[in-house]
Motif scaffolding. Structure first.
Motif, short mmCIF file in Angstrom:
data_model
loop_
_atom_site.label_atom_id
_atom_site.label_comp_id
_atom_site.label_asym_id
_atom_site.label_seq_id
_atom_site.Cartn_x
_atom_site.Cartn_y
_atom_site.Cartn_z
N SER A 16 2.73 6.37 -4.43
CA SER A 16 2.81 7.78 -4.04
C SER A 16 3.83 8.51 -4.89
O SER A 16 4.86 7.95 -5.29
N SER A 17 3.59 9.78 -5.14
CA SER A 17 4.53 10.59 -5.92
C SER A 17 5.86 10.80 -5.20
O SER A 17 6.85 11.20 -5.81
N LYS A 18 5.88 10.52 -3.91
CA LYS A 18 7.11 10.66 -3.13
C LYS A 18 7.84 9.33 -2.94
O LYS A 18 8.84 9.26 -2.23
N ILE A 29 6.88 5.57 6.50
CA ILE A 29 7.27 4.25 6.03
C ILE A 29 6.98 3.26 7.16
O ILE A 29 7.61 3.32 8.22
N LYS A 30 6.05 2.39 6.93
CA LYS A 30 5.65 1.44 7.96
C LYS A 30 6.46 0.15 7.79
O LYS A 30 6.54 -0.41 6.70
N THR A 31 7.06 -0.30 8.87
CA THR A 31 7.88 -1.51 8.85
C THR A 31 7.52 -2.41 10.03
O THR A 31 6.77 -2.02 10.93
N HIS A 34 0.82 -1.21 0.00
CA HIS A 34 0.00 0.00 0.00
C HIS A 34 0.86 1.26 0.00
O HIS A 34 1.84 1.37 0.74
N GLY A 35 0.51 2.20 -0.87
CA GLY A 35 1.18 3.48 -0.90
C GLY A 35 2.41 3.56 -1.78
O GLY A 35 3.02 4.63 -1.90
N ALA A 65 2.65 5.73 3.63
CA ALA A 65 1.48 6.59 3.83
C ALA A 65 1.91 8.04 3.66
O ALA A 65 2.92 8.48 4.22
N THR A 66 1.15 8.78 2.85
CA THR A 66 1.43 10.20 2.63
C THR A 66 0.13 10.97 2.79
O THR A 66 -0.84 10.72 2.06
#
Length: 447
Positions: free
Chosen positions: A125-127, A226-228, A121-122, A216-217
């Protein structure tokens, strides 16, 4: 002979130039979806840290020059379909959107690879960016200029090079690696520990065994979360460097592929369909240390295979000798060079293997200065065949890696290497060369 080449980076460029050099009467057509050819992605990190000022200098060939050589170069054309039974392809002009067909006597798949993007998920994102081609490199450079924090996901060659590049440009760099070591395809854990220590010494925050689960942004000015598995990290932007996958969708169901969807070829680099050849990142290469076809996306393999295909399009002339996946990395004034298989991977492949590690000054202590080199040599216990080597130190040992690569390709043993005639000069090495010494250590270990 009518030859169609699909894709024109390293393997494609080589096929075109070599065919036209030796067979100027051949009708060679190139279809490339990008507006450029021959981009050296290995130079991206140098561009990002301003060692190379112009990304355009990473091109070593042009469509115009290939045209002057006699090729019919179709850039910004997308190959939509390949029909092996009819020896026909369907293509689309990306500018006009017109669709047409073309036929061939021989087709060469040099479609390369794409950055492997994890399905989490995510990630769109543009980032969250990937690093492979010219346009992606431009986007990363633009984001870096507006950012202070950079997170690299993945610690293969690309990830390590980018971490160094951003450390050298005073960014706050975090490197996240999903498993317990870096450069797992090329080095063993002990050598990995040296690389991690070097990165940390230069300000890179390294987290091993930390797989990313999501991005997630919230908004365009907010950092990426940044989920880890070990908690959340914040960053201005992220570059995902989690490997590459072969671009082979066009031939799925028409030629044999391996479990990674890389094209399987024979010793002449023909696919299971004799009119179709394959080279470079699109195919699996014969990996000499294990004698198994392996996906090894390296420019050196692509160029070598391209030259061989150019010789074999008109008949069986040159067998493909295979590869040792020999590489080198310059990292904060240290050199890492590798060839062949690691001990960890050799054992995982079912090979009864062992290794020895040499540590010592590269030249005599009576010289004004010297430095330590570390060499790990991997070999088979059953027949003493050399399987791989890893070199690390301030002194440039890259040509020693090439020497061991030759030994692996020629199926030499630790006995052969221990007693190979090598030069001695106190400017360059010890009275007994370090290659002889590490091989002698292996002999001593085997008793």
């Amino acid at each position: 002979m009518k030859v169609i080449v699909v894709g024109c980076t390293h393997a494609g460029v080589t096929v075109v130039t070599e065919v036209l050099k030796h067979h100027p009467d051949a009708e060679v057509t190139v279809y490339e979806r990008n507006d450029n050819v021959s981009f050296l992605s290995c130079g991206i990190a140098l561009y990002l840290q301003d060692t190379v000022k112009r990304l355009e200098d990473m091109f070593y060939e042009t469509p115009e020059h290939l045209t002057a050589l006699g090729a019919n170069v179709k850039t910004e054309y997308d190959v939509l379909k390949i029909d092996a039974s009819k020896q026909q392809i369907t293509i689309q002009n990306l500018k006009t959107r017109l669709i047409s067909t073309d036929t061939y006597d021989r087709l060469v798949m040099t479609s390369g690879s794409a950055a492997s993007v994890p399905p989490i998920h995510g990630v769109d994102s543009s980032k969250v960016l990937v690093c492979k081609n010219y346009h992606q490199a431009l986007a990363i450079k633009k984001n870096a200029a507006l950012s202070r924090q950079v997170t690299i996901v993945g610690a293969g060659y690309s990830g390590i090079e980018l971490a160094e590049a951003y450390a050298n440009t005073d960014h706050q760099v975090t490197l996240l690696q999903g498993d317990e070591q870096v450069l797992g395809n090329y080095i063993d854990p002990e050598m990995s520990a040296r690389i991690v220590a070097l990165l940390r010494q230069h300000g890179v925050t390294v987290h091993l065994s930390t797989p990313v689960t999501a991005f997630a942004t919230k908004g365009p000015t907010d950092p990426v979360v940044i989920k880890t598995s070990k908690g959340d990290f914040n960053s201005d932007f992220v570059v995902v460097c989690t490997g590459f996958v072969p671009n082979t969708e066009l031939v799925q169901g028409q030629v044999a592929l391996d479990r990674n969807n890389a094209i399987i070829t024979n010793e002449w680099l023909e696919t299971s369909e004799p009119t179709i050849f394959a080279a470079g990142d699109a195919c699996a290469a014969k990996f000499n240390p294990t004698d198994q076809p392996t996906f090894i996306p390296l420019a050196t393999n692509a160029v070598q295979q391209g030259r061989i295909i150019a010789r074999n399009l008109f008949g069986h002339v040159q067998r493909y000798p295979g590869t040792q996946a020999t590489t080198a990395l310059r990292l904060f004034a240290q050199t890492l060079a590798t060839t062949g298989v690691t001990l960890k991977r050799a054992l995982a492949s079912g090979i009864a293997a062992a290794s020895v590690t040499y540590r010592g000054p590269y030249r005599p202590l009576f010289m004004p200065q010297t430095s330590e080199v570390v060499i790990e040599l991997v070999y088979a216990k059953t027949n003493h065949r050399i399987l791989g080597a890893q070199f690390y130190g301030e002194y440039d040992l890259t040509q020693s890696a090439n020497a061991v690569s030759i030994s692996i390709q020629n199926k030499n043993t630790i006995e052969d290497l221990a007693f190979t005639d090598t030069l001695f000069n106190p400017f360059y090495d010890q009275p007994v060369n370090y290659l002889n010494q590490v091989a002698q250590m292996a002999l001593d270990q085997e008793g």
